[in-house]
Write an enzyme that holds these catalytic residues in place. Sequence first.
Site, short mmCIF file in Angstrom:
data_model
loop_
_atom_site.label_atom_id
_atom_site.label_comp_id
_atom_site.label_asym_id
_atom_site.label_seq_id
_atom_site.Cartn_x
_atom_site.Cartn_y
_atom_site.Cartn_z
N ARG A 118 0.56 -1.25 0.21
CA ARG A 118 -0.04 -0.07 -0.11
C ARG A 118 0.77 1.33 0.03
NH1 ARG A 118 -2.57 -2.93 3.97
NH2 ARG A 118 -4.54 -3.91 3.13
N LYS A 140 3.52 11.71 -10.14
CA LYS A 140 2.52 10.94 -11.04
C LYS A 140 3.39 9.74 -11.56
CE LYS A 140 -0.29 14.17 -13.71
NZ LYS A 140 -0.81 14.36 -15.06
N LYS A 224 7.12 23.54 -12.16
CA LYS A 224 6.22 22.50 -11.38
C LYS A 224 6.00 22.45 -10.09
CE LYS A 224 5.33 17.73 -13.02
NZ LYS A 224 5.88 16.57 -13.97
N GLU A 234 -4.51 17.30 -9.51
CA GLU A 234 -4.78 17.62 -10.82
C GLU A 234 -6.38 17.87 -10.92
OE1 GLU A 234 -2.50 16.03 -14.21
OE2 GLU A 234 -4.34 16.17 -15.55
N ARG A 238 -3.08 22.05 -12.14
CA ARG A 238 -2.09 21.34 -12.64
C ARG A 238 -2.27 20.68 -14.22
NH1 ARG A 238 0.97 16.15 -9.64
NH2 ARG A 238 2.48 15.87 -11.29
N HIS A 249 0.70 12.17 -26.87
CA HIS A 249 0.42 10.89 -26.73
C HIS A 249 -0.38 10.01 -27.78
CE1 HIS A 249 -0.06 11.73 -21.94
NE2 HIS A 249 1.21 11.63 -22.45
N HIS A 261 8.92 10.61 -26.30
CA HIS A 261 8.00 11.63 -25.87
C HIS A 261 8.31 13.03 -25.95
CE1 HIS A 261 4.74 12.47 -22.74
NE2 HIS A 261 5.79 13.46 -21.95
N1 LIG Z 1 5.59 11.03 -14.30
C1 LIG Z 1 5.67 12.11 -14.94
O1 LIG Z 1 5.27 13.22 -14.51
C2 LIG Z 1 6.13 12.18 -16.36
C3 LIG Z 1 6.37 13.48 -17.08
C4 LIG Z 1 7.08 13.45 -18.22
C5 LIG Z 1 7.32 12.18 -18.79
N2 LIG Z 1 7.03 10.92 -18.36
C6 LIG Z 1 7.29 9.92 -18.93
O2 LIG Z 1 8.62 9.65 -18.65
C7 LIG Z 1 8.99 8.73 -19.92
C8 LIG Z 1 10.09 9.76 -20.85
O3 LIG Z 1 11.17 9.56 -20.19
P1 LIG Z 1 12.83 9.74 -20.84
O4 LIG Z 1 12.61 10.65 -21.64
O5 LIG Z 1 13.48 9.80 -19.63
O6 LIG Z 1 12.87 8.41 -21.31
P2 LIG Z 1 13.55 7.08 -20.95
O7 LIG Z 1 13.55 6.67 -19.64
O8 LIG Z 1 13.25 6.08 -21.94
O9 LIG Z 1 15.07 7.35 -21.10
C9 LIG Z 1 15.57 7.48 -22.63
C10 LIG Z 1 16.87 6.61 -23.07
O10 LIG Z 1 17.95 7.27 -22.45
C11 LIG Z 1 18.82 6.13 -21.67
N3 LIG Z 1 19.23 6.66 -20.83
C12 LIG Z 1 18.64 7.33 -19.46
N4 LIG Z 1 19.73 7.85 -18.65
C13 LIG Z 1 20.85 7.87 -19.55
C14 LIG Z 1 22.15 8.16 -19.15
N5 LIG Z 1 22.55 9.06 -18.13
N6 LIG Z 1 23.07 8.08 -19.96
C15 LIG Z 1 22.71 7.19 -21.16
N7 LIG Z 1 21.72 6.65 -21.25
C16 LIG Z 1 20.58 7.21 -20.50
C17 LIG Z 1 17.70 5.26 -21.37
O11 LIG Z 1 18.05 3.75 -21.26
C18 LIG Z 1 16.58 5.13 -22.54
O12 LIG Z 1 17.08 4.38 -23.63
C19 LIG Z 1 7.74 8.60 -20.70
O13 LIG Z 1 7.23 7.19 -20.30
C20 LIG Z 1 6.79 9.57 -20.21
O14 LIG Z 1 5.59 8.99 -20.20
C21 LIG Z 1 6.42 11.18 -17.07
ZN LIG Z 2 5.35 15.00 -20.61
#
Ligand SMILES: NC(=O)c1ccc[n+]([C@@H]2O[C@H](COP(=O)([O-])OP(=O)(O)OC[C@H]3O[C@@H](n4cnc5c(N)ncnc54)[C@H](O)[C@@H]3O)[C@@H](O)[C@H]2O)c1
Ligand SMILES: [Zn+2]
Length: 357
Positions: A118, A140, A224, A234, A238, A249, A261
Site C-alpha cells: 500500500r 505521477k 512544476k 490535478e 495542474r 500521446h 515523448h
Molecule cells: N511522471 C511524470 O510526471 C512524467 C512526466 C513526463 C514524462 N513522463 C514519462 O517519462 C518517459 C520518458 O522519459 P525519458 O525521456 O527520460 O525516457 P527514458 O526513460 O526511456 O530514457 C531515454 C533513454 O535514455 C537512456 N538513458 C537514461 N539515462 C541515461 C544516461 N544518463 N546516459 C545514457 N543513457 C541514458 C535510457 O536507457 C533510454 O534508452 C515517458 O514514459 C513519459 O510518459 C512522466
Molecule cells: Zn510529458
Amino acid sequence: MKTVTVNAASGSYPVHIGRGLLSDPDLIAGLVPGMQVFLVSNETVGPLYSASLGKTLEKFETSGYELPDGERFKNLEYFSVLLDRLVDSGMHRDATILSLGGGVVSDIAGFAAACYQRGIAHIICPTTLLAQADAAIGGKTAINHEGGKNLVGAFHQPLAVVSDLATLDTLDDRHMRAGMAEIVKSALIADETFFTWLENHAGEVLMRDQQALIHAIESTCRIKARIVSEDEKESGPRALLNLGHSFAHAIETESDYRYLHGEAVAVGLLLAAEVAVRVGLAGAELVQRICNLNEKCGLPTGIEGLEPGKLAKRMALDKKVLSGKLTLVLPEKPGSAVLCDSFDPALPESVMREYCR
Ligand SMILES: NC(=O)c1ccc[n+]([C@@H]2O[C@H](COP(=O)([O-])OP(=O)(O)OC[C@H]3O[C@@H](n4cnc5c(N)ncnc54)[C@H](O)[C@@H]3O)[C@@H](O)[C@H]2O)c1
Ligand SMILES: [Zn+2]
C-alpha cells in the site's frame, strides 16, 4: 547544489540538483528512512551509474532489478515482475525503492512503490534531462496500456529527488533535445522571462553548459513545484502541465513510439498553439516563436508519416476524454495557458492535417 522544495498536500520533499550528487555517499544515505533499499534501473543506465551509488548503498540491505530498456516495457508485465522481486527479496513496509534512470524507470518504479504494501518510500535519481526537469517531480506514476499511454497509475510523491548533472554526460543528443521540449512547455505555461531566456540560450543547454543546464532544470522544477503545490491531484491548474500532451500521446502511440515523448510534446506544443490561434486565444506570432524554438532545439515542427484521422481517433481514446468532451490546454502567449473545451470538435484533426508531411 541547488534545492527546490515541492510542497505537495501529501507532504514536502526536496529536489536536489547538482553535479556529482550520486557519488556523495552521505547525501542519499541521509535520505533513506529504513535499512532496506531496492534499486530499480534499466540495462543501459544500471551498468553506467549504479556503481556510483556503491558507497551509499554499502550501509543498507540492498537488492534490485534492471528492467529491459524501452518505453514498451513500461507495462503491466514488468510492473508485475518488479512486485515479484520486491516480495522475493523480502522488502518490508519500511523499505525504500531507489530508482535510477529516465522517466520510464521512475514511472514504473514509482507505481510499484505506490502499490507495494500500500505504498513504500521512493527516492528518484533521474538520469535524463526530461526526467530531471519534469518526470521526477510531482508524484505521477504510471504504466502504459494497449488502450493508451500512462492509462494505469497512481499519485505517489517521492521522498526526494536527486538529480546528478554528471549523468547527462552519457545521454545522447537526441534525448537531450527531447528533454528540452518539456522545458519549453513549462516556460510556455508559466514563465515568459524563462521562455525568452530559452530563445537565447537553448543551444548552451543542449551543449551541456553546466550553468545553463542548472538554470534550465531549476527553473523548470520551480514551475512544476509551484503548480503541484497548488494542485497535487490535478483537479485544477495542474492540468495546464498537459499542454501539448493530448496531441503528443496520440503521436507517440500511433507511431509505435518511433517519436520520443519529448519529440511528440514539441509537435504537440505547436499544434496546441495553432488551435489557440484558430479559436482566437493567441496571435499567429506565437506559433512562429514556438516553431523557431523547436528548430533551435532540433525538435520536430511537423508530423511525419502518420494519418491525421487515426491520430484524432487516438485523441478521443485519451484518458482525458474518457469522461466526455475533449478538453485541450491552449497557450495564449509565453507564460500563459488556459483549459479550453469550446472549439469545433473537428478542429484538432484539421490542424494536424496541416502539419502532417
Ligand atoms: N511522471 C511524470 O510526471 C512524467 C512526466 C513526463 C514524462 N513522463 C514519462 O517519462 C518517459 C520518458 O522519459 P525519458 O525521456 O527520460 O525516457 P527514458 O526513460 O526511456 O530514457 C531515454 C533513454 O535514455 C537512456 N538513458 C537514461 N539515462 C541515461 C544516461 N544518463 N546516459 C545514457 N543513457 C541514458 C535510457 O536507457 C533510454 O534508452 C515517458 O514514459 C513519459 O510518459 C512522466
Ligand atoms: Zn510529458
